[in-house]
Design a protein around this motif. Structure first.
Motif, PDB file in Angstrom:
ATOM      1  N   ASP A  82     -15.553 -35.938  14.704  1.00 45.59           N
ATOM      2  CA  ASP A  82     -16.405 -35.650  13.557  1.00 45.59           C
ATOM      3  C   ASP A  82     -17.389 -34.517  13.822  1.00 45.59           C
ATOM      4  OD1 ASP A  82     -17.993 -36.902  15.369  1.00 45.59           O
ATOM      5  OD2 ASP A  82     -18.722 -38.482  14.016  1.00 45.59           O
ATOM      6  N   SER A  83     -17.132 -33.681  14.805  1.00 46.80           N
ATOM      7  CA  SER A  83     -18.009 -32.544  15.069  1.00 46.80           C
ATOM      8  C   SER A  83     -17.951 -31.549  13.915  1.00 46.80           C
ATOM      9  CB  SER A  83     -17.599 -31.861  16.371  1.00 46.80           C
ATOM     10  OG  SER A  83     -18.378 -30.701  16.589  1.00 46.80           O
ATOM     11  N   ASP A  84     -19.057 -30.855  13.678  1.00 48.19           N
ATOM     12  CA  ASP A  84     -19.109 -29.918  12.563  1.00 48.19           C
ATOM     13  C   ASP A  84     -18.881 -28.477  12.996  1.00 48.19           C
ATOM     14  OD1 ASP A  84     -21.430 -29.505  13.931  1.00 48.19           O
ATOM     15  OD2 ASP A  84     -22.777 -29.948  12.259  1.00 48.19           O
ATOM     16  N   TRP A  85     -18.400 -28.256  14.226  1.00 51.54           N
ATOM     17  CA  TRP A  85     -18.003 -26.907  14.636  1.00 51.54           C
ATOM     18  C   TRP A  85     -16.945 -27.003  15.716  1.00 51.54           C
ATOM     19  CZ3 TRP A  85     -18.446 -24.519  19.470  1.00 51.54           C
ATOM     20  CH2 TRP A  85     -19.143 -25.256  20.440  1.00 51.54           C
ATOM     21  N   ASP A  86     -16.172 -25.921  15.875  1.00 55.20           N
ATOM     22  CA  ASP A  86     -15.098 -25.916  16.870  1.00 55.20           C
ATOM     23  C   ASP A  86     -14.697 -24.475  17.162  1.00 55.20           C
ATOM     24  OD1 ASP A  86     -13.237 -27.079  18.612  1.00 55.20           O
ATOM     25  OD2 ASP A  86     -11.646 -26.869  17.126  1.00 55.20           O
ATOM     26  N   ALA A  87     -14.522 -24.145  18.427  1.00 57.67           N
ATOM     27  CA  ALA A  87     -14.073 -22.814  18.837  1.00 57.67           C
ATOM     28  C   ALA A  87     -12.594 -22.869  19.189  1.00 57.67           C
ATOM     29  CB  ALA A  87     -14.877 -22.323  20.041  1.00 57.67           C
ATOM     30  N   VAL A  88     -11.841 -21.878  18.718  1.00 57.98           N
ATOM     31  CA  VAL A  88     -10.404 -21.805  18.980  1.00 57.98           C
ATOM     32  C   VAL A  88     -10.039 -20.369  19.342  1.00 57.98           C
ATOM     33  CG1 VAL A  88      -9.779 -23.747  17.499  1.00 57.98           C
ATOM     34  CG2 VAL A  88      -9.925 -21.456  16.522  1.00 57.98           C
ATOM     35  N   THR A  89      -8.937 -20.241  20.083  1.00 55.08           N
ATOM     36  CA  THR A  89      -8.451 -18.924  20.496  1.00 55.08           C
ATOM     37  C   THR A  89      -6.963 -18.834  20.185  1.00 55.08           C
ATOM     38  OG1 THR A  89     -10.098 -18.764  22.264  1.00 55.08           O
ATOM     39  CG2 THR A  89      -8.173 -17.335  22.427  1.00 55.08           C
ATOM     40  N   ARG A  90      -6.527 -17.650  19.768  1.00 61.55           N
ATOM     41  CA  ARG A  90      -5.114 -17.436  19.452  1.00 61.55           C
ATOM     42  C   ARG A  90      -4.655 -16.105  20.029  1.00 61.55           C
ATOM     43  NH1 ARG A  90      -3.375 -17.559  13.285  1.00 61.55           N
ATOM     44  NH2 ARG A  90      -3.538 -19.800  13.724  1.00 61.55           N
ATOM     45  N   GLY A  91      -3.433 -16.109  20.543  1.00 64.57           N
ATOM     46  CA  GLY A  91      -2.752 -14.880  20.931  1.00 64.57           C
ATOM     47  C   GLY A  91      -1.418 -14.807  20.214  1.00 64.57           C
ATOM     48  N   GLN A  92      -1.106 -13.667  19.627  1.00 64.74           N
ATOM     49  CA  GLN A  92       0.157 -13.519  18.897  1.00 64.74           C
ATOM     50  C   GLN A  92       0.805 -12.200  19.285  1.00 64.74           C
ATOM     51  OE1 GLN A  92       0.583 -14.818  14.737  1.00 64.74           O
ATOM     52  NE2 GLN A  92       1.255 -12.740  14.231  1.00 64.74           N
ATOM     53  N   VAL A  93       2.119 -12.238  19.504  1.00 71.98           N
ATOM     54  CA  VAL A  93       2.862 -11.034  19.846  1.00 71.98           C
ATOM     55  C   VAL A  93       4.108 -10.968  18.969  1.00 71.98           C
ATOM     56  CG1 VAL A  93       4.107 -12.181  21.732  1.00 71.98           C
ATOM     57  CG2 VAL A  93       3.887  -9.682  21.723  1.00 71.98           C
ATOM     58  N   GLN A  94       4.413  -9.761  18.488  1.00 72.95           N
ATOM     59  CA  GLN A  94       5.562  -9.557  17.612  1.00 72.95           C
ATOM     60  C   GLN A  94       6.466  -8.477  18.196  1.00 72.95           C
ATOM     61  OE1 GLN A  94       4.835  -9.151  13.383  1.00 72.95           O
ATOM     62  NE2 GLN A  94       6.473  -7.635  13.142  1.00 72.95           N
ATOM     63  N   PHE A  95       7.771  -8.777  18.225  1.00 72.72           N
ATOM     64  CA  PHE A  95       8.780  -7.823  18.652  1.00 72.72           C
ATOM     65  C   PHE A  95       9.637  -7.465  17.441  1.00 72.72           C
ATOM     66  CE2 PHE A  95       7.731 -10.631  22.149  1.00 72.72           C
ATOM     67  CZ  PHE A  95       7.524  -9.757  23.217  1.00 72.72           C
ATOM     68  N   THR A  96       9.725  -6.176  17.146  1.00 67.58           N
ATOM     69  CA  THR A  96      10.539  -5.701  16.036  1.00 67.58           C
ATOM     70  C   THR A  96      11.567  -4.712  16.567  1.00 67.58           C
ATOM     71  OG1 THR A  96       8.663  -5.911  14.526  1.00 67.58           O
ATOM     72  CG2 THR A  96      10.531  -4.597  13.767  1.00 67.58           C
ATOM     73  N   ALA A  97      12.853  -5.020  16.358  1.00 68.20           N
ATOM     74  CA  ALA A  97      13.944  -4.156  16.822  1.00 68.20           C
ATOM     75  C   ALA A  97      14.667  -3.583  15.604  1.00 68.20           C
ATOM     76  CB  ALA A  97      14.917  -4.935  17.696  1.00 68.20           C
ATOM     77  N   LYS A  98      14.966  -2.287  15.652  1.00 68.64           N
ATOM     78  CA  LYS A  98      15.659  -1.616  14.554  1.00 68.64           C
ATOM     79  C   LYS A  98      16.719  -0.681  15.109  1.00 68.64           C
ATOM     80  CE  LYS A  98      11.954  -1.595  11.052  1.00 68.64           C
ATOM     81  NZ  LYS A  98      12.724  -2.169   9.943  1.00 68.64           N
ATOM     82  N   SER A  99      17.835  -0.607  14.377  1.00 66.39           N
ATOM     83  CA  SER A  99      18.892   0.343  14.727  1.00 66.39           C
ATOM     84  C   SER A  99      19.629   0.729  13.456  1.00 66.39           C
ATOM     85  CB  SER A  99      19.857  -0.256  15.763  1.00 66.39           C
ATOM     86  OG  SER A  99      20.426  -1.462  15.270  1.00 66.39           O
ATOM     87  N   ASP A 100      20.193   1.929  13.440  1.00 67.92           N
ATOM     88  CA  ASP A 100      20.911   2.425  12.268  1.00 67.92           C
ATOM     89  C   ASP A 100      22.313   1.833  12.203  1.00 67.92           C
ATOM     90  OD1 ASP A 100      18.936   4.002  11.142  1.00 67.92           O
ATOM     91  OD2 ASP A 100      19.419   5.719  12.411  1.00 67.92           O
ATOM     92  N   THR A 101      22.754   1.514  10.988  1.00 71.99           N
ATOM     93  CA  THR A 101      24.122   1.072  10.745  1.00 71.99           C
ATOM     94  C   THR A 101      24.609   1.750   9.467  1.00 71.99           C
ATOM     95  OG1 THR A 101      23.693  -0.815   9.278  1.00 71.99           O
ATOM     96  CG2 THR A 101      23.451  -1.192  11.644  1.00 71.99           C
ATOM     97  N   GLU A 102      25.883   1.556   9.152  1.00 77.58           N
ATOM     98  CA  GLU A 102      26.432   2.124   7.925  1.00 77.58           C
ATOM     99  C   GLU A 102      25.859   1.469   6.681  1.00 77.58           C
ATOM    100  OE1 GLU A 102      30.637   0.950   7.322  1.00 77.58           O
ATOM    101  OE2 GLU A 102      30.387  -0.152   9.213  1.00 77.58           O
ATOM    102  N   TYR A 103      25.179   0.311   6.833  1.00 75.47           N
ATOM    103  CA  TYR A 103      24.549  -0.374   5.703  1.00 75.47           C
ATOM    104  C   TYR A 103      23.041  -0.148   5.655  1.00 75.47           C
ATOM    105  CZ  TYR A 103      29.012  -2.825   5.896  1.00 75.47           C
ATOM    106  OH  TYR A 103      30.347  -3.120   5.935  1.00 75.47           O
ATOM    107  N   GLY A 104      22.542   0.724   6.494  1.00 72.80           N
ATOM    108  CA  GLY A 104      21.110   0.943   6.598  1.00 72.80           C
ATOM    109  C   GLY A 104      20.559   0.324   7.871  1.00 72.80           C
ATOM    110  N   PRO A 105      19.245   0.352   8.057  1.00 77.05           N
ATOM    111  CA  PRO A 105      18.650  -0.186   9.281  1.00 77.05           C
ATOM    112  C   PRO A 105      18.906  -1.687   9.444  1.00 77.05           C
ATOM    113  CG  PRO A 105      17.070   1.182   8.110  1.00 77.05           C
ATOM    114  CD  PRO A 105      18.229   0.979   7.187  1.00 77.05           C
TER     115      PRO A 105
END
Length: 341
Positions: A82-105
């Protein structure tokens, strides 16, 4: 024999031995050529070629520290209190891979998120993972119902907007339209049973000068109910005015806060680094009573302040006040520091 004679004799002996073994000397192999990382500018900034391939990769993410305040926000992920405050930490990482094809990326995205309430109470989860080609997307990703206005006051989406889905979206420079089939196994409203069905959502939106708009609808086949939402923004004076309205036939996976609601905000660009966003929302038939919406209404007002300290590093503070007709009022908020990369 003096030292000078000894050194001269040793040098002569070494020369004879070296000459005799010159034909058997070991020749070191030349090192393989190293392929350095090349910049890939075909898909925007931040991409580089994966060595030995024609696939471009981008790595990005953020680190966030946040202090939440409000009624019973404290405790850990596993043991709330029932505490009225709380500290939290987050780390997020995103990997995006792209390559050309005959149908587009051909695009592939993986997003990993790590949350820590303290040193021992932590969670790691797959936040998104999907493939995308020629307008088709399949995998785990957020629906159009995750979108909202820029502040923190509006409550016009579902608490659960991350689904395993298949979607097709047609896009031009200033317009998009699409349809999505969503697995609703994690629906926030089950109507007395375990959700194991699907929903169908449609979305369209675009821009016309200083005006942007979005219309989203969804039908939950498990609850046999649906919802529709319209949202728009327009640049006026020193800021951007945002308006939204949502209607739901009954509680369902796409919207379950009220039968209908309207929200408004005005994001004021005070300086190049400072944005101040007051907001307000009205709910009609707020909350859920069994399988139907409750009869009472509710008001919500709030203020969000964003400040960019330096490039890729900003602070955000938000406070919200909710006043339901048939329940106690509440005040919540948070202070956040975030570094993006």
């Amino acid at each position: 024999m003096n030292i000078k004679s000894l050194l001269l004799g040793s040098a002569a002996a070494l020369a004879v031995v070296s000459g005799a073994q010159a034909a058997d000397a070991i020749v070191a192999a030349e090192p393989e050529p190293v392929e350095y990382v090349r910049v890939c500018d075909a898909y925007g900034t931040g991409y580089f070629y994966i060595p030995g391939t024609e696939t471009c990769l981008k790595i990005e993410g953020y680190i966030r520290f946040q202090v939440n305040v409000g009624d019973q926000v404290g405790g850990s992920l596993a043991h709330p209190n029932d505490s009225d405050w709380d500290a939290v930490t987050r780390g997020q990482v995103q990997f995006t891979a792209k390559s050309d094809t005959e149908y587009g990326p051909l695009t592939g995205v993986i997003v990993m998120q790590f949350n820590a309430d303290n040193a021992t109470d932590q969670e790691a989860k797959l936040d998104s993972a999907y493939l995308d080609i020629a307008g088709f997307r399949a995998g785990l990703f957020y629906s159009w119902w995750d979108d909202g206005l820029s502040g923190e006051t509006d409550d016009i989406g579902s608490p659960v907007t991350l689904h395993n889905s298949i979607r097709y979206q047609y896009e031009t420079g200033d317009f998009y339209a699409g349809i999505s089939v969503d697995e609703l196994e994690d629906s926030p409203f089950y109507d007395g049973e375990t959700a194991n069905n699907f929903g169908v959502a449609v979305g369209l939106g675009g821009k016309a000068g200083a005006f942007s708009y979005q219309i989203t609808a969804g039908y939950d086949t498990d609850n046999e109910e649906g919802a529709v939402r319209a949202m728009g923004t327009v640049e006026i004076g020193p800021g951007t005015l945002g308006l939204a309205a949502v209607y739901s036939t009954n509680p369902n996976a796409y919207y379950n806060a009220a039968e209908w609601a309207i929200a408004a905000e005005y994001a004021i660009k005070a300086t190049d680094k400072l944005k101040i966003t007051p907001g307000v929302q009205y709910y009609s038939d707020y909350g859920v009573d069994g399988s139907d919406f409750a009869d009472g209404d509710a008001w919500k007002v709030g203020l969000t302040v964003d400040y960019q300290i330096v490039d890729n590093f900003y602070a955000k503070a938000s406070v919200q006040y909710l006043d339901p007709e048939d329940a106690d009022d509440s005040t919540t908020g948070y202070f956040r520091l975030q570094r993006s990369f």
